[in-house]
Each structure stands twice: as C-alpha cells, then as structure tokens.
Motif scaffolding. Structure first.
Motif, PDB file in Angstrom:
ATOM      1  N   ALA A  50       6.473  -1.676 -10.481  1.00  0.00           N
ATOM      2  CA  ALA A  50       5.186  -1.146 -10.043  1.00  0.00           C
ATOM      3  C   ALA A  50       4.870  -1.652  -8.654  1.00  0.00           C
ATOM      4  CB  ALA A  50       4.070  -1.540 -11.006  1.00  0.00           C
ATOM      5  N   ILE A  51       4.099  -0.847  -7.923  1.00  0.00           N
ATOM      6  CA  ILE A  51       3.704  -1.210  -6.570  1.00  0.00           C
ATOM      7  C   ILE A  51       2.242  -0.858  -6.359  1.00  0.00           C
ATOM      8  CG2 ILE A  51       4.491   1.018  -5.638  1.00  0.00           C
ATOM      9  CD1 ILE A  51       5.298  -0.526  -3.070  1.00  0.00           C
ATOM     10  N   ASP A  52       1.530  -1.783  -5.721  1.00  0.00           N
ATOM     11  CA  ASP A  52       0.151  -1.536  -5.328  1.00  0.00           C
ATOM     12  C   ASP A  52       0.208  -0.760  -4.023  1.00  0.00           C
ATOM     13  OD1 ASP A  52      -2.399  -1.784  -4.001  1.00  0.00           O
ATOM     14  OD2 ASP A  52      -2.865  -3.432  -5.345  1.00  0.00           O
ATOM     15  N   TRP A  53      -0.321   0.454  -4.032  1.00  0.00           N
ATOM     16  CA  TRP A  53      -0.169   1.334  -2.876  1.00  0.00           C
ATOM     17  C   TRP A  53      -0.784   0.737  -1.622  1.00  0.00           C
ATOM     18  CZ3 TRP A  53       1.910   6.385  -3.823  1.00  0.00           C
ATOM     19  CH2 TRP A  53       2.103   7.127  -2.649  1.00  0.00           C
ATOM     20  N   SER A  54      -1.894   0.029  -1.749  1.00  0.00           N
ATOM     21  CA  SER A  54      -2.583  -0.468  -0.556  1.00  0.00           C
ATOM     22  C   SER A  54      -2.029  -1.814  -0.088  1.00  0.00           C
ATOM     23  CB  SER A  54      -4.085  -0.580  -0.807  1.00  0.00           C
ATOM     24  OG  SER A  54      -4.332  -1.436  -1.896  1.00  0.00           O
TER      25      SER A  54
END
Length: 124
Positions: A50-54
């Motif tokens: 998972a990746i935090d877009w911001s």
C-alpha cells in the motif's frame, strides 16, 4: 464514481518480472491510500502493498519485501506494482484498491473501491 482498472498481468516463468498498473479515475486521489491485494486459488484475499498517495509512505507484506515495489504517478493517476524475482507462490489474481481515509491499512475491509483484478501466473 471511482473506477480502478488493473493491467499488466500475464504468464511468466519463475525469476521473471512483471509490472502491474492501476489507473484510477472518478475523483481526486491526492488524499488516498492505494493498495494491492492478491487472491491465490483456494485462499483468502491477501494484502501485498500500500502507498499513501500524498506522503508516499509505503508498506509491504513480508513475503514480497525486496522483490516488489509499489509506486505512483500523480500526473497519470496511476499506481504501479513492480514485481521482480517472481515465484510460483506469487500466482494469484491481483487487485488494486482505494481507501479514502488517512492511514495505511492492510485489511481488505478497510478499502472502499476495488478493481476487477488481473491474473498473474508464475510457472516453476
């Protein structure tokens, strides 16, 4: 309406690489967590990355650390999963998912939208 479209799956041999793409549309994704999950035959859906877009913060399941890389292209609203040194046990349908809340999450129930999935088959 949010839409997620995965692509890039296929049949490869053990040790090969694949890059999955997830094109997102329908709203602003600047405050979104994007995740990759997979479901192998006879098994439950499993968190992969998972990746935090911001912020760009990232998490991986231990079994793919050092082999898989999640990344994003803000201009294209696309998230990628680069998969190297593939193993037979990586064979699964891979799904892209979006979570419109702050904080990374590993449980499928924490995600709001899902793509249709793309098949990855690794022959040994």
């Amino acid at each position: 309406q949010v839409q997620l479209a995965e692509s890039g799956g296929g049949l490869v041999q053990a040790g090969d690489s694949l890059r999955l793409s997830c094109a997102a549309s329908g709203r602003t994704f600047s405050s979104t967590i994007m995740g990759w999950f997979r479901r192998a035959p006879g098994k439950e859906r499993e968190f992969v990355a998972a990746i935090d877009w911001s912020s760009g913060r990232i998490e991986y399941v231990d079994s793919v650390k050092g082999r898989f890389t999640i990344s994003r292209d803000n201009a294209k609203n696309t998230v990628y999963l680069q998969m190297n040194s593939l193993k037979a046990e990586d064979t699964a349908v891979y799904y892209c998912a979006a979570r419109f809340r702050y904080a990374l999450a590993r449980s499928p129930v924490e995600y709001d939208y899902w793509g249709q999935g793309t098949q990855v088959t690794v022959s040994s």
